[in-house]
Design an enzyme around this catalytic site. Sequence first.
Site, PDB file in Angstrom:
ATOM      1  CD  GLU A 169      17.957  -0.295  46.644  1.00 30.22           C
ATOM      2  OE1 GLU A 169      17.672   0.743  46.037  1.00 30.22           O
ATOM      3  OE2 GLU A 169      18.861  -1.072  46.280  1.00 30.22           O
ATOM      4  CD  GLU A 293      25.173  -3.168  44.346  1.00 33.40           C
ATOM      5  OE1 GLU A 293      24.343  -2.375  44.811  1.00 33.40           O
ATOM      6  OE2 GLU A 293      25.283  -4.357  44.709  1.00 33.40           O
ATOM      7  CG  ASP A 367      25.591  -6.800  49.958  1.00 33.77           C
ATOM      8  OD1 ASP A 367      25.453  -5.981  50.876  1.00 33.77           O
ATOM      9  OD2 ASP A 367      24.913  -6.781  48.914  1.00 33.77           O
ATOM     10  CD  GLU A 389      26.562   0.971  54.631  1.00 36.47           C
ATOM     11  OE1 GLU A 389      27.217   1.938  54.202  1.00 36.47           O
ATOM     12  OE2 GLU A 389      25.847   0.271  53.883  1.00 36.47           O
ATOM     13  CD  GLU A 395      19.845  -6.612  50.613  1.00 36.54           C
ATOM     14  OE1 GLU A 395      20.369  -5.641  51.200  1.00 36.54           O
ATOM     15  OE2 GLU A 395      20.063  -6.892  49.423  1.00 36.54           O
ATOM     16  CG  HIS A 523      25.917 -13.898  47.547  1.00 34.49           C
ATOM     17  ND1 HIS A 523      25.182 -14.215  46.438  1.00 34.49           N
ATOM     18  CD2 HIS A 523      26.015 -12.547  47.546  1.00 34.49           C
ATOM     19  CE1 HIS A 523      24.862 -13.099  45.793  1.00 34.49           C
ATOM     20  NE2 HIS A 523      25.339 -12.077  46.453  1.00 34.49           N
TER      21      HIS A 523
HETATM   22  C1  BDP Z   1      22.953  -4.445  48.596  1.00 35.02           C
HETATM   23  C2  BDP Z   1      21.515  -4.238  48.276  1.00 35.02           C
HETATM   24  C3  BDP Z   1      21.272  -3.076  47.372  1.00 35.02           C
HETATM   25  C4  BDP Z   1      21.999  -1.846  47.907  1.00 35.02           C
HETATM   26  C5  BDP Z   1      23.451  -2.172  48.069  1.00 35.02           C
HETATM   27  C6  BDP Z   1      24.259  -1.045  48.690  1.00 35.02           C
HETATM   28  O1  BDP Z   1      21.012  -5.412  47.688  1.00 35.02           O
HETATM   29  O2  BDP Z   1      19.897  -2.879  47.295  1.00 35.02           O
HETATM   30  O3  BDP Z   1      21.831  -0.768  47.061  1.00 35.02           O
HETATM   31  O4  BDP Z   1      23.600  -3.266  48.933  1.00 35.02           O
HETATM   32  O5  BDP Z   1      24.594  -1.174  49.869  1.00 35.02           O
HETATM   33  O6  BDP Z   1      22.994  -5.260  49.733  1.00 35.02           O
HETATM   34  O7  BDP Z   1      24.564  -0.067  48.039  1.00 35.02           O
END
Ligand code: BDP
Length: 701
Positions: A169, A293, A367, A389, A395, A523
């Site tokens: 991922e 999510e 994020d 973290e 990404e 974003h």
């Molecule tokens: C986001 C990502 C997703 C991850 C999520 C996470 O797009 O793929 O699963 O974070 O950290 O940035 O759980």
Amino acid sequence: MVFRFLLLLVVLCVGSLQQGLADDGYRLWLKYDQLPDARLRKAWQAQAKGITVENGASPTLQTAAHELQLGLQGLLGRPVSVGASGGKGRIRLQVAADPTLGKEGYKISEQNGGLVVTGPTDAAVLYGCFALLRHVQTGQMPPTAALTSQPRVQYRMLNHWDNPNGTVERGYAGSSIWKWLELPEVIDPRYKDYARANASIGINGIVVNNVNASARYLTPEYLRKVAAVADVMRPYGIRVYLSVMWAAPKLIGGLSTSDPLDPKVRQWWKARTDEIYKTIPDFGGFLVKANSEGEPGPQDYGRNHADGANMLAESLGQHDGIVMWRAFVYKANSKGDRFKEAYEEFKPLDGKFAPKVLVQVKNGPIDFQSREPFHPLFGAMPRTPLVLEVQLTQEYLGFATHLVYLGPLIKECLESDTYSQGKGSTVAKVIDGTLEKHSISGIAGVANIGSDRNWTGHPVGQANWYAFGRLAWDHTLKSDAVAEEWTKMTLTREPQAVNTIAQVLNQSRNIYVRYTTPLGLHHIMGQSIHYGPEPWLEKSARPDWTSVYYHKADSIGLGFDRTAKGSNALSLYSPQVRQLWGNPATCPPDYLLWFHHVPWGQRLSTGNTLWDELTTRYYSGADSVLWMQQQWEQVKPKVDPEQHTDIASRLRIQHREALWWRDACVLYFQTYAKRPIPPSLTPPTRPLAEIKELVDIYQLR
Ligand code: BDP
């Protein structure tokens, strides 16, 4: 004598072979090519005639000795023996208690005309050996005063987002390095090189699977595979952890519920955990993404995050393991500001977590954007150890095509002052446990590693893996010093070239921010794949997955008002932070649009209006990529040709895409600002409609 001569021949041949080959990046920073400086070589040769291991039967000490041997032989261009008895000019490895070194620190000191590497544990000695090699690799003379260092953070973790089917991922460097289908029988030699690289920078824990976890990893079949990986990691002082799927009791346990307060569920986890420790005796523990999510979690049963985390901690019982519970949550149907949601869910739980639980918090509130203010949970949960973290896989920072060195991003977060206990309450002091007096502490980097020959896709991605480890070990290191160290070990030893490359690295993150999201925009990237600009995105599965939700451009201005007049997310910070950021005049321009809706014509502290400053930053950011290209061109004679071509090609893409970002954002925001591009800048030649089509091509829509 004859034997020594033959050995020398072999060493020299291997050395010259290594140097003759094109550099494909596989060796990372663990390059042990011969030192070009004869004086330096001679000085080290006198100190490193052989290696002696005191009581050295343990696999870790053996590993340490052999790594040191491998490194020194390559660097010094002559054989270095292991094992013979001590004496002048030898390096002695010794495990010895030393209260000044903590649990994992090392000391390298001179003794009787030789060096001794000491540490309280085998792993500490291993870290000392890698530090010694780094010292030689970076061209330093044998130390005259003792070199000592100990890690400031206890759990220094890489988090892999790797799936059982080999995909990663948000991975941009090929597929997973873990070959689950082949394990446990086939042990890819890469696992060992991966372990070496991690140990060399002090990483001591790896979560092998994605936080969006498959329950499969908890089955006996997979545990045997994970155990085989753990066997390779063990001599390098690295423990293996698993991300767990919350609904596992239902999915693979045959239970009708995964409620953490249900006795059968608790029993199931206890039995599973015991089974794990039977298979992997030094198993590290669990990482959990729950009720986030779409992932299941304790809230599905009316319980909270602490109920879930504590149940897992209980299942660990007497085993030496921990639970890292992620705070990356935002409600499914939120009407508010996503910025506030993790805080609102977790802050009330401070003090409610069991002793083995750490809460893992992303560096910023949204994020992993290219620049975020520090997450308001730092400093707000004094009774809970928090893990920081950060995301090494890029990404939101141009995947493996854009050169972005993340040292400055990580440092920026670590050095942010939360003021939670007065001035100087930095995020670094929160997470290393010193501010709030925690006995456990952690830091995690989402790995950027894959099956690509050079591990990280972009060769400079290696610097991000490296910098993460070095800063996890010692957050007081300067990110530019780390960049320089990595460059010397990886790309070139020629001082002028080192300087040039390190400068490019150090500027690269700010440059990326400028041509993508200047002044605190965030974003506004392409939907789902998160690549390229899509500031016009206004429809998605949820409002906070669009761009317009964040930039709020209108005829008046730009930016998200998070003051008391707006979402009031600023209220989550300490008064000192609130005061500074709450006033657009004192808010650092880099965070401005994170917190304020600023009129287009408003003059900023830079002297420009918002519109002029915004466009100028987009242009200067894109132009700076040309500067990066020029700098890179200058070092061409000093860098391996294969590496040089690879990075030069990627810089060409980066420039093309920086222009894409610039034109997209400037033209799109202009539809609201209705102002001309400042006369000093050349307006984009292509229309917005044409640029919008580019996103569809990239998204494969
Ligand atoms: C986001 C990502 C997703 C991850 C999520 C996470 O797009 O793929 O699963 O974070 O950290 O940035 O759980």
